[in-house]
Design an enzyme around this catalytic site. Structure first.
Site: not given
Length: 459
Positions: A81-83, A391
């Site tokens: 996953r994105h930050g 994340t």
């Protein structure tokens, strides 16, 4: 022994005994809200792995526990996953509405309320709209370094320069920037300045939900699909939270609805995850309140992206097959001793990861989550605060253990887990062929086009 000497000894002992608990009891970090572990999908990665609070680059390779010394890693696929990001425009509007209400109508002399009204400023602007923050850049840089320490034979400078590490991302800016940060974590680690490394944007894989017509029609754009969430948000548990917030602000109950309660919870969460600030907004919630707010978000994720409807997980068939095709390719190439893709880093969203985890059978409770069984779900395994912080990552590592034995180890958020239905194997590293037998029906079916057409496939 003289009485005065005894008194002196007893005095020293009492002082030592009194001080000892200070050393034995774990220190409470006043900068971390007491409710931080309930922030669901808005939570920090560090709350899932608290050891990172002390050392953000800490790893423990012993957790990998390969079954024998001759096992060697040959391929790794990671879905990440994105930050940490800013709130979306939709949530910023709600936060602004709540702030205006508190500024203009709340009363009281509590220090936290005075701080909100006189010192705190509504600094979130609608153009932030889910963009990656600096903390989110650091999240992915640090994850890249930790993964290189966990898997040094795969995530290495040699393999990066040799084109054996590939990067795939969603087109959303927060994902692209997270991918750039992950790459920067590696290039800075190895001091690489003479070359740049490409990444591919692939929404078919990382935003499959946008292209699954049946999911969009039956769930995402269908108000009745969220009936259980709607009922809970209007139910007694949420009502008590709203009334407690109204009491703390000394405003009419009618002014604090479920949206305002959620906005307050998000303000506490975002102030902490973005700025590491224990905000005065956090004073609105005790632990019981936070557990209710967490359950509301879990209900949303459960019914919109997970076990609530079959199409939620089936929409990820395309990503499921992509993962196993990469593993198969590495397994076949390994026979000739030349694996052409050692590592695949794929960056997407919570909505990318959760359907895939669901398809694989992770975090499935005996009872479904509903609006009426909150009290009996306190020990549920489906808890997004643990599963899907910023994340969050699912890592699959393929090992060659000699004699033609390939083994597959899954890790969630850098911790080994067992494939559901395979826990009896005493290890989180079963034979790859056994994993394929476990998921045979999905491997032989689970066709994205078929699953996602509006007319459901025959049973």
């Amino acid at each position: 022994m003289p009485i005065d000497l005894w008194k002196c000894i007893l005095l020293h002992l009492s002082i030592i005994i009194g001080v000892l608990p200070c050393f034995l009891s774990p220190a409470v970090n006043q900068n971390i809200p007491a409710i931080a572990k309930y922030f669901s999908t808005k939570g920090r990665y560090e709350e899932v792995n608290p050891y990172l609070i002390e050392d953000i680059l800490a790893v423990n390779r012993s957790i990998l526990q390969p079954p024998s010394a001759q096992c060697r890693e040959i391929h790794l696929t990671a879905i990440i996953r994105h930050g940490t990001r800013y709130p979306t425009t939709k949530n910023i509007k709600k936060m602004q509405q709540l702030y205006n209400l508190v500024r203009d109508k709340a009363s009281g002399k509590e220090s936290w309320l005075r701080e909100i009204q006189s010192q705190w400023r509504m600094w979130y602007t609608e153009d932030m709209d889910g963009r990656l923050v600096q903390k989110g850049v650091s999240d992915h840089k640090h994850l890249a370094v930790r993964m290189s320490k966990l898997f040094p034979s795969l995530i290495s400078e040699e393999k990066l320069r040799g084109g054996l590490i590939s990067f795939i991302t969603s087109s959303k800016h927060r994902c692209v920037n997270s991918t750039l940060a992950f790459k920067a974590g590696l290039t800075e680690l190895w001091g690489i300045q003479d070359v740049e490394f490409d990444h591919a944007v692939n929404d078919a894989l990382m935003r499959f939900f946008d292209q699954c017509t049946r999911f969009l029609e039956d769930v995402d754009n269908n108000p009745s699909a969220m009936e259980e969430l709607d009922k809970f948000r209007k139910g007694p548990e949420m009502r008590r939270v709203q009334e407690k917030i109204a009491d703390r602000f000394r405003v009419q109950y009618s002014l604090i609805n479920d949206d305002m309660a959620e906005a307050a919870f998000y303000l506490c969460a975002y102030e902490f995850t973005i700025k590491t600030v224990n905000s005065p907004w956090c004073q609105l919630f005790d632990e019981v309140d936070a557990q209710v707010m967490e359950y509301a978000n879990d209900l949303k994720q459960y019914w919109q992206r997970s076990y609530g409807y079959d199409i939620n997980s089936r929409s990820s068939c395309i990503l499921f097959h992509d993962v196993f095709s990469r593993l198969d390719k590495a397994a076949n190439e390994n026979k000739s001793g030349q694996v052409t893709e050692a590592v695949t880093i794929q960056v997407g969203h919570a909505e990318t990861l959760l359907p895939l985890l669901t398809l694989l059978g992770f975090f499935k409770d005996t009872d479904i989550l509903t609006s009426t069984n909150y009290a009996t779900q306190t020990q549920r395994s489906f808890r997004t605060s643990h599963m899907l912080p910023y994340t969050a990552n699912l890592i699959l590592v393929l090992y060659d253990c000699g004699g033609g034995n390939l083994k597959l180890q899954p890790l969630l958020n850098e911790k080994p887990v067992a494939f559901p239905g395979m826990a009896d194997q005493q290890t989180s590293m079963p034979l790859y062929e056994d994993v394929k037998v476990r998921y045979r029906e999905l491997l032989q079916g689970c066709d994205f086009e078929t699953e996602c057409q509006l007319i459901p496939p025959p049973a």
